[in-house]
Enzyme design. Sequence first.
Site, mmCIF file in Angstrom:
data_model
loop_
_atom_site.group_PDB
_atom_site.id
_atom_site.type_symbol
_atom_site.label_atom_id
_atom_site.label_comp_id
_atom_site.label_asym_id
_atom_site.label_seq_id
_atom_site.Cartn_x
_atom_site.Cartn_y
_atom_site.Cartn_z
ATOM 1 C CB CYS A 25 -0.909 -0.001 1.221
ATOM 2 S SG CYS A 25 -2.071 1.397 1.257
ATOM 3 C CG ASP A 27 -0.803 3.996 5.315
ATOM 4 O OD1 ASP A 27 0.090 4.558 5.983
ATOM 5 O OD2 ASP A 27 -1.981 3.904 5.699
ATOM 6 N NE ARG A 29 -0.782 4.820 8.782
ATOM 7 C CZ ARG A 29 -2.059 4.634 9.108
ATOM 8 N NH1 ARG A 29 -2.444 4.804 10.349
ATOM 9 N NH2 ARG A 29 -2.941 4.285 8.195
ATOM 10 C CG HIS A 81 -1.607 -1.235 5.884
ATOM 11 N ND1 HIS A 81 -2.119 -0.231 6.673
ATOM 12 C CD2 HIS A 81 -1.808 -0.825 4.608
ATOM 13 C CE1 HIS A 81 -2.585 0.748 5.908
ATOM 14 N NE2 HIS A 81 -2.415 0.406 4.650
ATOM 15 C CB CYS A 84 -5.699 -0.577 4.539
ATOM 16 S SG CYS A 84 -5.408 0.043 2.871
#
Length: 201
Positions: A25, A27, A29, A81, A84
């Site tokens: 992803c 993302d 993080r 994750h 998400c």
Amino acid sequence: MLARDPHFFERLTEQQNPDYLWIGCSDSRVPANEIVDLLPGEIFVHRNVANVVHSSDMNCLSVLQYAVEVLGVRHVIVVGHYGCGGVKAALEEGGLSVIDHWLAPVRSIRRRNQNVFDQLPSAKARWDRLCELNVVEQAIAVSQTTIIRGSWAQKREIAVHGWIYDLHDGRLRDLDVTVTNAQEADELHDRSTGAGGSQSR
Ligand code: CO
């Protein structure tokens, strides 16, 4: 880096030689190298919102083909994750924006398994479950590409895996959907579409 290894960047400019392709992803993080503690040069990376593998996505397919056929990676790992945002959006019916189009395959997983989701006790449980099922679905999508099928037909050793990362404890969990040949890939495909999501944590 130079203090630890004076020749690190000299080596890096000469070639990259990764064994792994990470499809994860976007993302912020969930950075690939940090999570698996690999150095630059050791993992090839493709990221998009909710780690989706569309069968017509030239970007993702080009990365996959280059990774497999040129770099010779041995492991393709779809990494989702928990928490998400893309997956959360797919729990609801969508609008008409570009991101809704992008997330359509994730929304489709939820719709196909609506009976499973209806039985889960909380919104958090449904969110977690869709994060997991999305990884399985996208790992299956990778294993059904002509790139991977062709590699197996040519007796290349290549495995497709599905993992999920937990933001709460920094741990990666293997969702145990690894396939290493066409037969295993087809069995996973049939099991997954038939059982409506048999994977559990
Ligand atoms: Co995400």
